[in-house]
Design an enzyme around this catalytic site. Structure first.
Site, PDB file in Angstrom:
ATOM      1  N   CYS A 220       0.827  -1.203   0.000  1.00 22.77           N
ATOM      2  CA  CYS A 220       0.000   0.000   0.000  1.00 22.77           C
ATOM      3  C   CYS A 220       0.863   1.255   0.000  1.00 22.77           C
ATOM      4  O   CYS A 220       2.069   1.198   0.166  1.00 22.77           O
ATOM      5  CB  CYS A 220      -0.821   0.021   1.273  1.00 22.77           C
ATOM      6  SG  CYS A 220      -1.544  -1.545   1.618  1.00 22.77           S
TER       7      CYS A 220
ATOM      8  N   ARG B  32       2.361   2.315  -6.258  1.00 25.36           N
ATOM      9  CA  ARG B  32       2.632   1.233  -5.277  1.00 25.36           C
ATOM     10  C   ARG B  32       1.457   0.272  -5.179  1.00 25.36           C
ATOM     11  O   ARG B  32       1.621  -0.848  -4.719  1.00 25.36           O
ATOM     12  CB  ARG B  32       2.862   1.837  -3.895  1.00 25.36           C
ATOM     13  CG  ARG B  32       4.135   2.613  -3.731  1.00 25.36           C
ATOM     14  CD  ARG B  32       4.127   3.334  -2.426  1.00 25.36           C
ATOM     15  NE  ARG B  32       4.101   2.408  -1.316  1.00 25.36           N
ATOM     16  CZ  ARG B  32       5.201   1.960  -0.712  1.00 25.36           C
ATOM     17  NH1 ARG B  32       6.375   2.370  -1.142  1.00 25.36           N
ATOM     18  NH2 ARG B  32       5.149   1.134   0.287  1.00 25.36           N
TER      19      ARG B  32
ATOM     20  N   TRP C 235      -3.290  -2.273  -2.557  1.00 20.42           N
ATOM     21  CA  TRP C 235      -3.195  -3.249  -3.644  1.00 20.42           C
ATOM     22  C   TRP C 235      -3.350  -4.638  -3.039  1.00 20.42           C
ATOM     23  O   TRP C 235      -2.433  -5.120  -2.371  1.00 20.42           O
ATOM     24  CB  TRP C 235      -1.865  -3.118  -4.372  1.00 20.42           C
ATOM     25  CG  TRP C 235      -1.768  -4.079  -5.506  1.00 20.42           C
ATOM     26  CD1 TRP C 235      -0.951  -5.166  -5.607  1.00 20.42           C
ATOM     27  CD2 TRP C 235      -2.565  -4.102  -6.682  1.00 20.42           C
ATOM     28  NE1 TRP C 235      -1.162  -5.840  -6.760  1.00 20.42           N
ATOM     29  CE2 TRP C 235      -2.173  -5.223  -7.454  1.00 20.42           C
ATOM     30  CE3 TRP C 235      -3.587  -3.298  -7.164  1.00 20.42           C
ATOM     31  CZ2 TRP C 235      -2.749  -5.529  -8.681  1.00 20.42           C
ATOM     32  CZ3 TRP C 235      -4.164  -3.623  -8.394  1.00 20.42           C
ATOM     33  CH2 TRP C 235      -3.744  -4.713  -9.126  1.00 20.42           C
TER      34      TRP C 235
ATOM     35  N   ASN D 226       0.288  -0.295   6.237  1.00 18.93           N
ATOM     36  CA  ASN D 226       0.962  -1.055   5.184  1.00 18.93           C
ATOM     37  C   ASN D 226       1.762  -2.151   5.881  1.00 18.93           C
ATOM     38  O   ASN D 226       2.494  -1.876   6.832  1.00 18.93           O
ATOM     39  CB  ASN D 226       1.897  -0.160   4.374  1.00 18.93           C
ATOM     40  CG  ASN D 226       2.542  -0.929   3.216  1.00 18.93           C
ATOM     41  OD1 ASN D 226       2.008  -1.958   2.803  1.00 18.93           O
ATOM     42  ND2 ASN D 226       3.665  -0.452   2.733  1.00 18.93           N
ATOM     43  N   GLY D 227       1.570  -3.396   5.454  1.00 17.70           N
ATOM     44  CA  GLY D 227       2.323  -4.509   6.048  1.00 17.70           C
ATOM     45  C   GLY D 227       1.389  -5.671   6.313  1.00 17.70           C
ATOM     46  O   GLY D 227       0.304  -5.768   5.747  1.00 17.70           O
TER      47      GLY D 227
ATOM     48  N   GLU E 166      16.578 -11.038 -18.385  1.00 18.74           N
ATOM     49  CA  GLU E 166      16.021  -9.711 -18.125  1.00 18.74           C
ATOM     50  C   GLU E 166      15.103  -9.289 -19.274  1.00 18.74           C
ATOM     51  O   GLU E 166      14.020  -8.754 -19.053  1.00 18.74           O
ATOM     52  CB  GLU E 166      17.145  -8.700 -17.914  1.00 18.74           C
ATOM     53  CG  GLU E 166      16.691  -7.284 -17.653  1.00 18.74           C
ATOM     54  CD  GLU E 166      15.677  -7.142 -16.505  1.00 18.74           C
ATOM     55  OE1 GLU E 166      15.512  -8.095 -15.721  1.00 18.74           O
ATOM     56  OE2 GLU E 166      15.001  -6.109 -16.452  1.00 18.74           O
TER      57      GLU E 166
ATOM     58  N   LYS F 209      11.136  -8.323 -18.699  1.00 21.21           N
ATOM     59  CA  LYS F 209      10.603  -7.020 -19.123  1.00 21.21           C
ATOM     60  C   LYS F 209       9.396  -7.204 -20.035  1.00 21.21           C
ATOM     61  O   LYS F 209       8.369  -6.556 -19.881  1.00 21.21           O
ATOM     62  CB  LYS F 209      11.670  -6.204 -19.871  1.00 21.21           C
ATOM     63  CG  LYS F 209      12.693  -5.551 -19.017  1.00 21.21           C
ATOM     64  CD  LYS F 209      12.226  -4.297 -18.312  1.00 21.21           C
ATOM     65  CE  LYS F 209      11.827  -4.424 -16.902  1.00 21.21           C
ATOM     66  NZ  LYS F 209      12.532  -5.180 -15.942  1.00 21.21           N
TER      67      LYS F 209
ATOM     68  N   GLU G  69       6.270  -8.655 -18.073  1.00 22.45           N
ATOM     69  CA  GLU G  69       5.578  -7.853 -17.047  1.00 22.45           C
ATOM     70  C   GLU G  69       4.838  -6.658 -17.634  1.00 22.45           C
ATOM     71  O   GLU G  69       3.896  -6.161 -17.027  1.00 22.45           O
ATOM     72  CB  GLU G  69       6.519  -7.425 -15.929  1.00 22.45           C
ATOM     73  CG  GLU G  69       7.676  -6.562 -16.289  1.00 22.45           C
ATOM     74  CD  GLU G  69       8.487  -6.181 -15.043  1.00 22.45           C
ATOM     75  OE1 GLU G  69       7.918  -6.013 -13.961  1.00 22.45           O
ATOM     76  OE2 GLU G  69       9.709  -6.043 -15.178  1.00 22.45           O
TER      77      GLU G  69
ATOM     78  N   HIS H 248      17.674 -29.864 -25.396  1.00 20.15           N
ATOM     79  CA  HIS H 248      17.365 -30.851 -24.348  1.00 20.15           C
ATOM     80  C   HIS H 248      15.891 -30.827 -23.953  1.00 20.15           C
ATOM     81  O   HIS H 248      15.535 -31.121 -22.821  1.00 20.15           O
ATOM     82  CB  HIS H 248      18.261 -30.585 -23.130  1.00 20.15           C
ATOM     83  CG  HIS H 248      19.709 -30.732 -23.451  1.00 20.15           C
ATOM     84  ND1 HIS H 248      20.349 -31.944 -23.577  1.00 20.15           N
ATOM     85  CD2 HIS H 248      20.639 -29.789 -23.753  1.00 20.15           C
ATOM     86  CE1 HIS H 248      21.615 -31.757 -23.909  1.00 20.15           C
ATOM     87  NE2 HIS H 248      21.816 -30.458 -24.021  1.00 20.15           N
TER      88      HIS H 248
ATOM     89  N   LYS I 124       5.275  -1.651  -7.420  1.00 21.75           N
ATOM     90  CA  LYS I 124       6.676  -1.279  -7.594  1.00 21.75           C
ATOM     91  C   LYS I 124       7.562  -1.849  -6.495  1.00 21.75           C
ATOM     92  O   LYS I 124       8.664  -2.314  -6.760  1.00 21.75           O
ATOM     93  CB  LYS I 124       6.811   0.254  -7.581  1.00 21.75           C
ATOM     94  CG  LYS I 124       8.244   0.745  -7.786  1.00 21.75           C
ATOM     95  CD  LYS I 124       8.817   0.309  -9.106  1.00 21.75           C
ATOM     96  CE  LYS I 124      10.245   0.736  -9.285  1.00 21.75           C
ATOM     97  NZ  LYS I 124      10.838   0.158 -10.519  1.00 21.75           N
TER      98      LYS I 124
HETATM   99  C1  AGP Z   1      11.366  -5.563 -12.307  1.00 16.97           C
HETATM  100  O1  AGP Z   1      10.959  -4.937 -13.511  1.00 16.97           O
HETATM  101  C2  AGP Z   1      10.208  -5.872 -11.389  1.00 16.97           C
HETATM  102  N1  AGP Z   1       9.434  -4.760 -11.137  1.00 16.97           N
HETATM  103  C3  AGP Z   1      10.656  -6.645 -10.171  1.00 16.97           C
HETATM  104  O2  AGP Z   1      11.178  -7.857 -10.642  1.00 16.97           O
HETATM  105  C4  AGP Z   1      11.714  -5.986  -9.261  1.00 16.97           C
HETATM  106  O3  AGP Z   1      12.970  -5.973  -9.914  1.00 16.97           O
HETATM  107  C5  AGP Z   1      11.849  -6.841  -7.995  1.00 16.97           C
HETATM  108  O4  AGP Z   1      10.613  -6.810  -7.334  1.00 16.97           O
HETATM  109  C6  AGP Z   1      12.936  -6.352  -7.050  1.00 16.97           C
HETATM  110  O5  AGP Z   1      12.634  -5.059  -6.586  1.00 16.97           O
HETATM  111  P1  AGP Z   1      13.781  -4.230  -5.786  1.00 16.97           P
HETATM  112  O6  AGP Z   1      14.902  -4.025  -6.757  1.00 16.97           O
HETATM  113  O7  AGP Z   1      13.121  -2.970  -5.353  1.00 16.97           O
HETATM  114  O8  AGP Z   1      14.217  -5.102  -4.633  1.00 16.97           O
END
Ligand code: AGP
Length: 608
Positions: A6, A32, A79, A103-104, A485, A489, A492, A508, A603
């Protein structure tokens, strides 16, 4: 129990400002989490009014503004990751006597809920937060003293919390408490804020205190008092280096594109303070260099993109510093009971510095006696504060959920650190080190900018790919790390199913999925592996794959070729990453996806 991440905002100060500050803060925090939002604020008659609903912040704006002139209030965006978003589960939660945002995760909420039910309390939601609010109500009813009631309540909570609280009979004060979930206090002129992160009030002040675990704060327009364990404490005044504009989109369509375009500058800003006479110099970071010299094993522990940056770092540490490296997924590492000692260095990489799994992994590493180093992008974040030492990246705020410039600066900083480590361990002389550093600090940012000048070609490739339902990324060595990576990308932000595969592993099993028309993105930037990659490229082409080749070599048979700028292979991971990020970005644009706030994602993953 509903688990969620949150955004929290609170304001106390001048009349008229509260609702504007709260709504502005909530909008800034929407990245967030944004399946519901709510506000509790005092109106000009001193009545505590609450407005909340499912949906985006804009959905509660009209009702919130009807509260009118207000000098104090709290707000929240939620969220949900378990359980449907609903009005009842939205924050704030409370009673006639108080309202609370959280939050938590309150892990013992079920036990407390049973206890409160026996005391006559009823519940309208299935959240742990409502239980915390009712517990606070109980202690306030019993003692009649607000601050003490907050202290009594948090003593009973197990789990993680950042709390913002207002009491109906105290319209000039916000109470705040924090354990394991970030919470900061913004310092204004005759006004103050609370927030989950600095972007919530960055337009109004850049000065803030970061609450530590166990802190309870009493905040009014005139004073900020912070206590811990019953004693008054002082917290360091921090200043966000970012102004609000830099957190805005800066004219780009999306934060993600803006942040990709900031990559070369972010790399330079991160490396510059650590390069003197074109050699790595971490003296300003107070890095324990004898540790780098004597450790026998390095662990790089992170999640998602940060973990992928670790894969790049491993290649440099092992290839040049001759140091064995394990790259670990934090959520696995923390439950694998790793065998660690003081001869091990655990590097935790995290953009937010608040990722729950990475923070837990750090704590476990410390508990097991390893040395720890944090590489994070947020000043004073939990991972930064709890590691033995910290190297900040200077990427500036990364707002898009999909991490781009953070990856680039993490990989670049790990590379610079590996070069320093190689020198300390006698594996690299200064002459070679200077050349490597120059490539990293001068050539790579230039190559990133050259890629950004070729955006149209990458866009054209994306236009041929965006209707795909499946996509493969293949590579060897560093190209396999980059494939991981590139695949993440794409997944997501465009929602195309994608897999990264070690090219030599395809035969394989997985090559059975390569049929007519399946798009494959092949990376061939490691010249020593070009011949091997060529045979893998022919394998997939002969089965009908539509091949996009990202290469620094001669263009092989491919349907589309994206050539990298001339650059040393030791640092070509930076422009290659930019290519992959742009490919994912434009594919997502053509698919019309919500690029900065992709479905199901937030995020900062501050819960398990
Ligand atoms: C990456 O595009 C994602 N949003 C996610 O994998 C992110 O890298 C991961 O949650 C780690 O976040 P941080 O770097 O804030 O620890």
């Amino acid at each position: 129990m509903v688990l969620y991440m949150c955004g929290i905002i609170g304001y106390v100060g001048k009349d008229e400002n509260s609702l504007e500050a709260l709504l502005e803060g909530l909008s800034a925090l929407e990245y967030r989490g944004y399946d519901s939002a709510g506000i509790a604020a005092f109106d000009c008659a001193g009545r505590l009014r609450t407005v909340k609903d499912v949906g985006r912040v804009s959905g509660i704006k009209e009702a919130a503004l009807e509260i009118g002139a207000s000098a104090c209030g709290i707000g929240h965006t939620r969220w949900a990751t378990h359980g449907a978003p609903s009005k009842e589960n939205s924050h704030p939660h409370g009673t006639d006597r108080l309202q609370l945002v959280h939050n938590g995760i309150i892990e013992n909420y079920a036990h407390l809920k049973k206890e409160l039910t026996e005391l006559g309390y009823s519940f309208y939601s299935d959240t742990d937060t409502e239980v915390a609010a009712k517990l606070l109500d109980y202690y306030y009813m019993r003692s009649g003293r607000r601050f003490e009631a907050v202290c009594e309540t948090i003593k009973r909570l197990t789990g993680s919390y950042a709390l913002g609280i207002v009491f109906s009979d105290d319209p000039d004060t916000i109470y705040a408490a924090r354990k394991d979930s970030p919470l900061i206090i913004g310092i204004g002129d005759g006004e103050a804020y609370i927030a989950s992160d600095v972007t919530a009030f960055l337009r109004r002040t850049r000065d803030y205190y970061r609450l530590e675990d166990g802190d309870v704060a009493k905040i009014s327009a005139r004073s900020i008092e912070i206590y811990n364990g019953g004693k008054k404490v002082t917290r360091e005044k921090l200043t966000a280096k970012w102004d609000h504009e830099s957190a805005e989109k800066g004219g780009y369509d999306h934060f993600m594109l803006k942040e990709i375009h900031e990559e070369s500058e972010a790399v330079v800003k991160t490396l510059r303070p650590r390069i003197k006479d074109m050699l790595p110099d971490f003296s300003d970071d107070e890095l324990n260099e004898s540790m780098l010299k004597h450790i026998t094993r390095l662990y790089i522990v992170a999640c998602g993109t940060a973990m992928h940056a670790g894969l790049i770092g491993r290649a440099v540490f092992e290839g040049h510093a001759k140091l064995p490296v394990s790259v670990e997924i934090a959520s696995e590492f923390r439950y694998n009971d790793p065998i660690l000692s003081e001869n091990d260095l655990v590097v935790v990489v995290s953009q937010s510095g608040e990722t729950a799994d990475s923070l837990a992994a750090l704590r476990l590493a410390k508990q097991k006696g390893a040395q720890t180093l944090a590489i994070v992008n947020v000043i004073g974040s939990s991972i930064a504060k709890e590691a033995h030492s910290v190297l900040y990246t200077w990427a500036g705020p990364e707002i898009a959920v999909a991490s781009t410039k953070a990856y680039s600066v993490q990989a670049a900083l790990l590379t610079l650190l590996a070069i320093r480590c190689a020198i300390l361990r006698g594996e690299m002389n200064e002459l070679s080190a200077r050349e490597f550093v120059r490539e990293l600090y001068e050539d790579a940012p230039r190559a990133i900018n050259e890629v950004l000048e070729r955006v149209d070609h990458i866009k054209a490739c994306a236009e041929r790919l965006y209707k795909s339902e499946d996509m493969f990324f293949i590579g060897r060595g560093t190209d396999y790390a980059l494939s991981c990576e590139g695949s993440l990308k794409l997944k997501e932000i465009s929602y195309i199913h994608s897999e990264a595969y070690a090219a030599g592993e395809l035969k394989h099993g997985t090559i059975s999925l390569i049929t007519e028309g399946i798009p494959v993105v092949a990376l061939a930037t490691v010249s020593s592996l070009h011949a091997k990659m060529l045979s893998n490229i022919r394998e997939v082409r002969s089965r009908g794959a539509v091949l996009t080749l990202i290469t620094n070599g001669e263009s092989e048979e491919a349907d589309m070729v994206i050539r990298l700028p001339e650059i040393s292979e030791r640092v070509s991971f930076l422009p290659t990453a930019t290519v992959l990020q742009l490919l994912a970005y434009y594919t997502s644009v053509f698919r019309g996806c919500d690029i900065d706030k992709p479905r199901n994602l937030a995020k900062s993953v501050t819960v398990e």
